[in-house]
Motif scaffolding. Structure first.
Motif, PDB file in Angstrom:
ATOM      1  N   GLU A 188     -18.759  34.106 -18.927  1.00  0.00           N
ATOM      2  CA  GLU A 188     -19.406  33.254 -17.930  1.00  0.00           C
ATOM      3  C   GLU A 188     -18.954  31.806 -18.091  1.00  0.00           C
ATOM      4  OE1 GLU A 188     -23.844  32.411 -16.055  1.00  0.00           O
ATOM      5  OE2 GLU A 188     -23.679  32.934 -18.175  1.00  0.00           O
ATOM      6  N   GLU A 202     -15.336  31.328 -16.774  1.00  0.00           N
ATOM      7  CA  GLU A 202     -15.333  31.210 -15.312  1.00  0.00           C
ATOM      8  C   GLU A 202     -15.940  29.883 -14.874  1.00  0.00           C
ATOM      9  OE1 GLU A 202     -13.788  33.193 -13.059  1.00  0.00           O
ATOM     10  OE2 GLU A 202     -12.993  34.010 -14.934  1.00  0.00           O
ATOM     11  N   LYS A 258     -13.419  27.072 -15.589  1.00  0.00           N
ATOM     12  CA  LYS A 258     -12.297  27.234 -14.661  1.00  0.00           C
ATOM     13  C   LYS A 258     -12.663  26.710 -13.280  1.00  0.00           C
ATOM     14  CE  LYS A 258      -9.094  30.749 -12.884  1.00  0.00           C
ATOM     15  NZ  LYS A 258      -8.765  32.202 -12.893  1.00  0.00           N
ATOM     16  N   ALA A 259     -13.877  27.007 -12.817  1.00  0.00           N
ATOM     17  CA  ALA A 259     -14.338  26.514 -11.510  1.00  0.00           C
ATOM     18  C   ALA A 259     -14.445  24.995 -11.521  1.00  0.00           C
ATOM     19  CB  ALA A 259     -15.688  27.136 -11.165  1.00  0.00           C
TER      20      ALA A 259
END
Length: 234
Positions: free
Chosen positions: A63, A66, A69-70
């Motif tokens: 989690e 991600e 990365k976002a």
């Protein structure tokens, strides 16, 4: 009103050219078509190698991977990040980068939720430092170039690429009327690279200080994280 980059026909612009280890390199605006490769380098190298990410075991938390990365992807959209390129097998290839954004005193970039416990642990450390030492007040400015990730691919380390990239923030900033840059540097190597090109330390916290603030790090008072700045004359 926040900052918007005018990405016109002159972009991506080259800010520095140099030679190191027998290769020629350029530091330029990160090209939009290389955003995917940039995220691969960031996730593949920085999530494991950057001090706070490593100590937070970020790469083991899907989690958080991600989430960060976002966050980086949103930063890249502002088109202020720097890419370091060299020629590999005849192809202009991204080998290092610095995720940069322009923040104003009224509007911070990016707008994205911080998700994942490990990523929250990393982000909060940076947030605490900048709350305790307001760079806008310290510099007396309402616009600052912030950086949120400097990484060199492992096979290209040891040649000083980090310092060249950090130094390239100056022509980028001057071209766009930005008078200073600020970054939380978490490791000794990046701190030395920053000092080499004229950054000064304005606030320091140890890992123990982060523990005292409720974060999950080793209780080590000797490992220091530094908030560093550099002002540019115009």
């Amino acid at each position: 009103m926040g900052f918007t980059r005018n990405w016109d026909a002159s972009c991506p612009r080259v800010w520095k050219e140099f030679e190191a280890g027998g290769r020629k390199y350029v530091v330029q605006d990160l090209a939009p078509e290389d955003d995917g490769r940039a995220l691969e380098i960031l996730v593949g190298h920085m999530c494991t190698d950057e001090v706070l990410c490593n100590l937070s075991n970020l790469s083991d938390d899907a989690e958080s991977v991600e989430g960060i990365k976002a966050f980086w992807a949103k930063c890249l959209e502002q088109r202020m990040s720097l890419g370091c390129y060299t020629d590999i097998d005849g192809k202009h290839t991204l080998v290092a980068l610095n995720v940069c954004v322009v923040d104003t005193v009224d509007e911070r970039t990016p707008y994205v939720e911080i998700v994942g416990e490990a990523w929250k642990n990393v982000y909060k450390a940076i947030e605490i430092m900048e709350e305790r030492c307001d760079v806008f007040k310290y510099l007396g400015l309402d616009t600052v170039l912030h950086a949120l990730g400097l990484i060199v691919s492992r096979e290209f380390r040891g040649m000083g690429l980090g310092s060249y990239i950090l130094d390239s923030r100056e022509p980028l900033s001057k071209a766009l009327g930005i008078k200073a840059t600020a970054t939380v540097f978490t490791g000794p190597a990046s701190q030395k690279s920053a000092e080499k090109v004229g950054f000064t330390t304005i606030y320091t916290m140890s890992l123990k200080d982060f523990v005292d603030a409720g974060l999950k790090y080793p209780n080590d008072e000797n490992k220091l994280v530094k908030l560093m700045v550099k002002k540019y004359s115009h």
